[in-house]
Design an enzyme around this catalytic site. Structure first.
Site, PDB file in Angstrom:
ATOM      1  N   GLY A  97       5.630 -10.068  15.657  1.00  0.00           N
ATOM      2  CA  GLY A  97       4.819 -11.215  16.073  1.00  0.00           C
ATOM      3  C   GLY A  97       5.369 -12.003  17.254  1.00  0.00           C
ATOM      4  O   GLY A  97       6.119 -11.494  18.090  1.00  0.00           O
ATOM      5  N   ASN A 117      -5.582 -18.427  12.399  1.00  0.00           N
ATOM      6  CA  ASN A 117      -5.193 -19.318  13.517  1.00  0.00           C
ATOM      7  C   ASN A 117      -6.238 -19.253  14.636  1.00  0.00           C
ATOM      8  O   ASN A 117      -6.577 -20.246  15.240  1.00  0.00           O
ATOM      9  CB  ASN A 117      -3.863 -18.956  14.195  1.00  0.00           C
ATOM     10  CG  ASN A 117      -2.911 -18.174  13.380  1.00  0.00           C
ATOM     11  OD1 ASN A 117      -3.325 -17.277  12.676  1.00  0.00           O
ATOM     12  ND2 ASN A 117      -1.647 -18.500  13.472  1.00  0.00           N
ATOM     13  N   CYS A 118      -6.707 -18.021  14.892  1.00  0.00           N
ATOM     14  CA  CYS A 118      -7.614 -17.837  16.025  1.00  0.00           C
ATOM     15  C   CYS A 118      -8.949 -18.547  15.813  1.00  0.00           C
ATOM     16  O   CYS A 118      -9.696 -18.774  16.766  1.00  0.00           O
ATOM     17  CB  CYS A 118      -7.854 -16.347  16.269  1.00  0.00           C
ATOM     18  SG  CYS A 118      -6.322 -15.416  16.348  1.00  0.00           S
ATOM     19  N   LYS A 160     -25.168   4.240  35.377  1.00  0.00           N
ATOM     20  CA  LYS A 160     -23.823   4.150  35.967  1.00  0.00           C
ATOM     21  C   LYS A 160     -23.239   2.841  35.438  1.00  0.00           C
ATOM     22  O   LYS A 160     -23.528   1.763  35.968  1.00  0.00           O
ATOM     23  CB  LYS A 160     -23.896   4.131  37.491  1.00  0.00           C
ATOM     24  CG  LYS A 160     -24.166   5.513  38.076  1.00  0.00           C
ATOM     25  CD  LYS A 160     -24.164   5.476  39.575  1.00  0.00           C
ATOM     26  CE  LYS A 160     -25.505   4.979  40.058  1.00  0.00           C
ATOM     27  NZ  LYS A 160     -25.844   5.229  41.427  1.00  0.00           N
ATOM     28  N   ALA A 178      11.447  -7.357  12.466  1.00  0.00           N
ATOM     29  CA  ALA A 178      10.775  -8.573  12.957  1.00  0.00           C
ATOM     30  C   ALA A 178       9.487  -8.208  13.677  1.00  0.00           C
ATOM     31  O   ALA A 178       9.343  -7.097  14.210  1.00  0.00           O
ATOM     32  CB  ALA A 178      11.703  -9.360  13.881  1.00  0.00           C
ATOM     33  N   ARG A 228       0.838  -1.214   0.000  1.00  0.00           N
ATOM     34  CA  ARG A 228       0.000   0.000   0.000  1.00  0.00           C
ATOM     35  C   ARG A 228       0.866   1.255   0.000  1.00  0.00           C
ATOM     36  O   ARG A 228       0.446   2.295  -0.483  1.00  0.00           O
ATOM     37  CB  ARG A 228      -0.943  -0.005   1.199  1.00  0.00           C
ATOM     38  CG  ARG A 228      -1.973  -1.112   1.058  1.00  0.00           C
ATOM     39  CD  ARG A 228      -3.177  -0.971   1.952  1.00  0.00           C
ATOM     40  NE  ARG A 228      -4.106  -2.048   1.634  1.00  0.00           N
ATOM     41  CZ  ARG A 228      -4.190  -3.187   2.304  1.00  0.00           C
ATOM     42  NH1 ARG A 228      -3.444  -3.391   3.360  1.00  0.00           N
ATOM     43  NH2 ARG A 228      -5.030  -4.122   1.923  1.00  0.00           N
ATOM     44  N   THR A 244      15.526  -4.975  13.954  1.00  0.00           N
ATOM     45  CA  THR A 244      16.363  -5.867  14.758  1.00  0.00           C
ATOM     46  C   THR A 244      17.755  -5.231  14.914  1.00  0.00           C
ATOM     47  O   THR A 244      17.968  -4.084  14.505  1.00  0.00           O
ATOM     48  CB  THR A 244      16.520  -7.236  14.062  1.00  0.00           C
ATOM     49  OG1 THR A 244      17.266  -7.027  12.862  1.00  0.00           O
ATOM     50  CG2 THR A 244      15.174  -7.859  13.732  1.00  0.00           C
ATOM     51  N   SER A 256      -2.072 -16.559   5.293  1.00  0.00           N
ATOM     52  CA  SER A 256      -3.214 -15.747   5.732  1.00  0.00           C
ATOM     53  C   SER A 256      -4.351 -16.598   6.260  1.00  0.00           C
ATOM     54  O   SER A 256      -5.498 -16.376   5.914  1.00  0.00           O
ATOM     55  CB  SER A 256      -3.758 -14.924   4.562  1.00  0.00           C
ATOM     56  OG  SER A 256      -3.319 -13.620   4.629  1.00  0.00           O
TER      57      SER A 256
END
Ligand code: FAD
Length: 442
Positions: free
Chosen positions: A280, A41-42, A431, A278, A21, A271, A38
């Site tokens: 994740g 995993n979750c 509240k 790097a 982009r 790094t 892509s």
């Protein structure tokens, strides 16, 4: 400019997409050693449990769609096996043999490896992990003929896996070495989650380790022996006892690692090598409250770090915010969520605090369906928010998200008491529970 990315999931693909982009002309190649990029995993536990029926829903993109939409060159079944920092090249094992690629910028997002406890029997075929699409697919298939499962580790993914097996009708034993389920939660909050698990038929064994697994047993494929001498028969065993940064490649390349093996990066994800970034699960981050440095393996930070790596490569200078460890899990009818520091973390870091609890209704008590929400706030002696935890039905998630935002903003109990939050009877109270937490801490 040629950008190479190692790892084609959360951090890696965020870096690649953001780089495209920002630069239409860069050559961007993503190497992924597995068969998929892509992927969600979750979402894997929800496929195991059958809520996400088709495994294709977990595959958010393919090399072809990434080529078409973002002009990315994505190579699956390509494992990077060496980095030559002087030559600025990587060595890649491809299905056809090895190949060398030059880079101007290299992004590492190789994720984490599952920790395998050193006990006998972990290599039996019935013992597995839940980290890849193939493992989720296989586990979903195996539930059809299985009667009993043991899940080792009652962290976020362990809980999701236990719930998934119950959805499939299996008997589930959940084994946790710590004295409570969900060790990041305060014990009194964790006890509520344990009650929910047991009331849905999960046999929770906390405070005990598995000491071995052997083939065969009481009408089951394997038998798991626990430290207290009990034996649990199972047809499936899933190890979910934590992860460690996957940094062998980075270490061999001589990049700076922490003493626990996570990649050291600066606020721009750079790094110790000026041409390598790097992101994740493989990196160390600074915790926003305790200041402690280590991995925080969560998808949100990984995505933002990947994006930031691309920004930095392209000369933009948005600094990383420290990570707050905001995390959430659904356990049957309950949600458990946390942000910032827990009392245990603060004790370890030697930081003073006080704790407040409130147990209001999740929305106006007179409106049908209200249920109790358990909310805990941790404050500094001066009243600054340091962390929060919520366990409850609908609405636990939004309270923790508001408190995570408050924490990021450096809010005090006074600020939280003054927050003007959306209210109508089906959603909250005049509240709000978040305001109540502020009132109590004032
Ligand atoms: P990953 O997304 O794991 O990607 C790393 C990729 O690098 C892998 O595909 C790997 O094959 C590839 N790779 C490694 N080495 C090489 C190499 N040498 N060459 C080429 N490719 C390589 N987080 C949350 O915040 N919320 C959740 O609900 C949640 N649920 C989860 C459920 C499960 C079952 C799992 C496994 C994780 C979950 N997570 C969740 C954690 C989240 O998925 C990770 O924090 C995130 O994916 C980390 O991103 P990453 O880019 O570091 O690694």
């Amino acid at each position: 400019m040629r950008i190479l990315v190692i790892g084609g999931v959360a951090g890696g693909m965020s870096a690649a997409a953001r780089a495209r982009r920002l630069d239409e002309h860069a050559e961007i190649i993503v190497f992924e050693k597995g068969r998929y990029v892509s992927f969600a995993n979750c979402g894997l536990p929800y496929h195991v449990g059958g809520e996400i029926e088709q495994d294709s829903y977990l595959l958010l993109h393919s090399p072809e769609s990434l080529k078409a939409e973002l002009d990315l060159d994505v190579r699956i079944e390509h494992e990077v096996i060496g980095i030559d920092r002087d030559a600025q090249t990587v060595l890649v094992a491809t299905p056809e043999g090895t190949e060398t690629f030059e880079y101007d910028a290299l992004v590492l997002s190789p994720g984490a490896d599952a920790i395998v406890p050193p006990i006998p029997g972990v290599d039996l075929p019935e013992v597995t992990h839940l980290r890849t699409v193939d493992e989720a697919r296989e586990l979903a298939g195996r539930t059809a003929n299985a009667k009993r499962a043991v899940v080792m580790g009652a962290g976020f993914i362990g809980l999701e896996t236990a719930e998934a097996f119950r959805h499939r009708g299996l008997e589930v034993t959940l084994v946790e070495l710590a004295p409570q389920v969900l060790p990041p939660l305060a014990p009194e909050m964790s006890a509520l989650v344990e009650k929910e698990l047991t009331s849905h038929g999960v046999d929770v064994r906390a405070g005990v380790a598995a000491t071995g697994i052997r083939a065969g047993g009481d009408d089951a494929a394997v038998t798991v022996t626990l430290g207290d001498g009990t034996e649990v028969p199972a047809d499936i065993v899933v190890m979910s006892v934590g992860v460690r940064p996957n940094t062998a490649l980075a270490g061999e390349a001589g990049l700076e690692l922490t003493d626990r093996g996570a990649i050291v990066v600066d606020e721009f994800q750079q790094t110790s090598d000026a041409h390598i970034w790097a992101a994740g699960d493989a990196i160390a981050v600074r915790h926003g409250v305790t200041g402690q440095v280590g991995p925080v393996p969560l998808a949100g930070p990984a995505n933002r770090q990947g994006r930031r790596a691309a920004d930095s490569i392209m000369g933009r200078s948005d600094k990383a915010q420290p990570v707050l460890g905001t995390a959430i899990v659904r356990t049957f009818g309950l949600t458990a969520a946390t942000t910032g520091a827990s009392p245990r973390m603060l004790d370890q870091a030697g930081i003073e605090y006080f704790v407040v609890h409130t147990h209001p209704a999740n929305h106006a008590g007179y409106y049908p369906g209200s249920q109790v929400l358990h909310l805990m706030g941790v404050f500094s002696p001066e009243g600054k928010l340091l962390g929060a935890q919520a366990v409850g039905p609908d609405g636990a998630d939004k309270r923790i998200d508001v408190l995570a935002t408050a924490l990021r903003a450096g809010f005090s109990a006074d600020d939280i008491a003054e927050l003007e939050l959306a209210y109508a009877p089906p959603f909250g109270s005049a509240k709000d529970p978040v305001n109540m937490l502020g009132f109590l801490a004032q």
